[in-house]
Motif scaffolding. Sequence first.
Motif, PDB file in Angstrom:
ATOM      1  N   GLU A  21      -1.571 -22.385 -13.971  1.00  0.00           N
ATOM      2  CA  GLU A  21      -1.524 -21.559 -14.507  1.00  0.00           C
ATOM      3  C   GLU A  21      -3.651 -20.845 -14.566  1.00  0.00           C
ATOM      4  O   GLU A  21      -3.479 -21.439 -15.383  1.00  0.00           O
ATOM      5  CB  GLU A  21      -1.616 -21.994 -15.574  1.00  0.00           C
ATOM      6  CG  GLU A  21      -0.397 -20.890 -16.097  1.00  0.00           C
ATOM      7  CD  GLU A  21       0.139 -19.770 -15.659  1.00  0.00           C
ATOM      8  OE1 GLU A  21       0.279 -18.346 -15.758  1.00  0.00           O
ATOM      9  OE2 GLU A  21       0.613 -20.154 -14.930  1.00  0.00           O
ATOM     10  N   THR A  88       7.836 -24.849 -15.100  1.00  0.00           N
ATOM     11  CA  THR A  88       8.833 -23.683 -14.835  1.00  0.00           C
ATOM     12  C   THR A  88       9.778 -23.786 -16.311  1.00  0.00           C
ATOM     13  O   THR A  88      10.274 -22.612 -17.065  1.00  0.00           O
ATOM     14  CB  THR A  88       9.927 -24.100 -13.658  1.00  0.00           C
ATOM     15  OG1 THR A  88       9.293 -23.115 -12.299  1.00  0.00           O
ATOM     16  CG2 THR A  88      10.719 -22.874 -13.571  1.00  0.00           C
ATOM     17  N   MET A  91       8.400 -21.774 -18.908  1.00  0.00           N
ATOM     18  CA  MET A  91       8.096 -20.537 -18.964  1.00  0.00           C
ATOM     19  C   MET A  91       9.458 -20.035 -19.107  1.00  0.00           C
ATOM     20  O   MET A  91       9.954 -19.009 -19.568  1.00  0.00           O
ATOM     21  CB  MET A  91       7.315 -20.384 -17.534  1.00  0.00           C
ATOM     22  CG  MET A  91       6.304 -20.383 -17.131  1.00  0.00           C
ATOM     23  SD  MET A  91       4.792 -19.397 -17.871  1.00  0.00           S
ATOM     24  CE  MET A  91       5.241 -17.409 -17.231  1.00  0.00           C
ATOM     25  N   ASP A 104       9.882 -10.794 -15.280  1.00  0.00           N
ATOM     26  CA  ASP A 104       8.447 -11.368 -15.312  1.00  0.00           C
ATOM     27  C   ASP A 104       8.451 -12.989 -14.811  1.00  0.00           C
ATOM     28  O   ASP A 104       7.715 -13.532 -14.277  1.00  0.00           O
ATOM     29  CB  ASP A 104       7.470 -11.848 -16.234  1.00  0.00           C
ATOM     30  CG  ASP A 104       7.038  -9.901 -16.452  1.00  0.00           C
ATOM     31  OD1 ASP A 104       7.155  -9.128 -16.242  1.00  0.00           O
ATOM     32  OD2 ASP A 104       7.062  -9.454 -17.819  1.00  0.00           O
ATOM     33  N   TRP A 108       6.421 -14.430 -11.516  1.00  0.00           N
ATOM     34  CA  TRP A 108       5.738 -15.921 -11.548  1.00  0.00           C
ATOM     35  C   TRP A 108       6.617 -17.482 -10.556  1.00  0.00           C
ATOM     36  O   TRP A 108       5.281 -17.598 -10.329  1.00  0.00           O
ATOM     37  CB  TRP A 108       5.942 -16.168 -13.201  1.00  0.00           C
ATOM     38  CG  TRP A 108       4.977 -17.911 -13.041  1.00  0.00           C
ATOM     39  CD1 TRP A 108       3.931 -17.586 -13.778  1.00  0.00           C
ATOM     40  CD2 TRP A 108       5.706 -18.721 -12.878  1.00  0.00           C
ATOM     41  NE1 TRP A 108       3.042 -19.284 -13.645  1.00  0.00           N
ATOM     42  CE2 TRP A 108       4.873 -19.836 -14.138  1.00  0.00           C
ATOM     43  CE3 TRP A 108       6.700 -18.949 -12.908  1.00  0.00           C
ATOM     44  CZ2 TRP A 108       5.000 -21.112 -13.538  1.00  0.00           C
ATOM     45  CZ3 TRP A 108       7.176 -20.966 -13.062  1.00  0.00           C
ATOM     46  CH2 TRP A 108       6.167 -21.270 -13.286  1.00  0.00           C
ATOM     47  N   SER A 111       5.298 -16.318  -7.219  1.00  0.00           N
ATOM     48  CA  SER A 111       3.713 -16.329  -7.666  1.00  0.00           C
ATOM     49  C   SER A 111       3.550 -17.442  -6.853  1.00  0.00           C
ATOM     50  O   SER A 111       2.358 -18.172  -6.868  1.00  0.00           O
ATOM     51  CB  SER A 111       2.841 -15.288  -8.043  1.00  0.00           C
ATOM     52  OG  SER A 111       3.021 -15.851  -9.112  1.00  0.00           O
ATOM     53  N   THR A 112       3.860 -18.880  -8.239  1.00  0.00           N
ATOM     54  CA  THR A 112       3.553 -19.476  -8.867  1.00  0.00           C
ATOM     55  C   THR A 112       3.739 -20.927  -7.679  1.00  0.00           C
ATOM     56  O   THR A 112       3.158 -22.173  -7.091  1.00  0.00           O
ATOM     57  CB  THR A 112       3.652 -20.630 -10.454  1.00  0.00           C
ATOM     58  OG1 THR A 112       2.497 -19.152 -10.746  1.00  0.00           O
ATOM     59  CG2 THR A 112       2.880 -21.759  -9.933  1.00  0.00           C
ATOM     60  N   ASP A 128      13.603 -13.413  -7.919  1.00  0.00           N
ATOM     61  CA  ASP A 128      11.918 -12.170  -7.393  1.00  0.00           C
ATOM     62  C   ASP A 128      12.663 -11.963  -6.115  1.00  0.00           C
ATOM     63  O   ASP A 128      12.559 -10.145  -6.084  1.00  0.00           O
ATOM     64  CB  ASP A 128      11.217 -13.165  -6.854  1.00  0.00           C
ATOM     65  CG  ASP A 128       9.714 -11.803  -7.427  1.00  0.00           C
ATOM     66  OD1 ASP A 128       9.970 -11.621  -8.164  1.00  0.00           O
ATOM     67  OD2 ASP A 128       9.287 -12.291  -6.166  1.00  0.00           O
TER      68      ASP A 128
END
Length: 196
Positions: A21, A88, A91, A104, A108, A111-112, A128
């Motif tokens: 992160e 995750t 998040m 968001d 995330w 992308s992660t 996403d």
Amino acid sequence: MTESTETSALFDAVALWEVRESSGAAAVISAAVNAVVAGVDSPSLFEVAGFTGKESYWTIRPVVEATFEELNIPYPGPDRDEMQIAATRVMGKRLLDGELSARDLCAWAHSTIGHDGAARLQPLVELDDAYDIEEYAGADVQVLDDAAHEMAMSLLAGDPLPDRLWPELVNGFSARAATESRFRSAMRRIRARLNR
């Protein structure tokens, strides 16, 4: 803050740090400092709290692992998928606490975690993609937001995420996308004829 709250925050910071992160070691060090201030007692924790953030991952990680062992906290992992799931969950908690939007969270995850990440998290990554095409496919964004919330709750409860997006979501996308695709094809043919 209580000791258990601060050790939980330390776990969350480490889980995100393990998936690289952006806040990285600074968040881990800050969480360690907060835990020390709250009265958590561990020699390794004091060492983590004393890091500057300029140290390498390989310098910090063994001390963090020792801290978790001293505090009897299971380390996130040990394999990549388990670390991604732990991060995750962090998040997902942020989403349910209102600190993060559904969009968001999914961005995330994409992308992660990515499409090559933990198989268990792929529905969130795919969501996403659904957000990305919603303006073209005419999906109801609230349906996507609800799906993200449901996935976050499932993840935090330890339940599996659905293997695929909801049928009504997929069907809505494909029907609208097919209609728009036919419309765009017709428009291209008309433009081609006009330009002759």
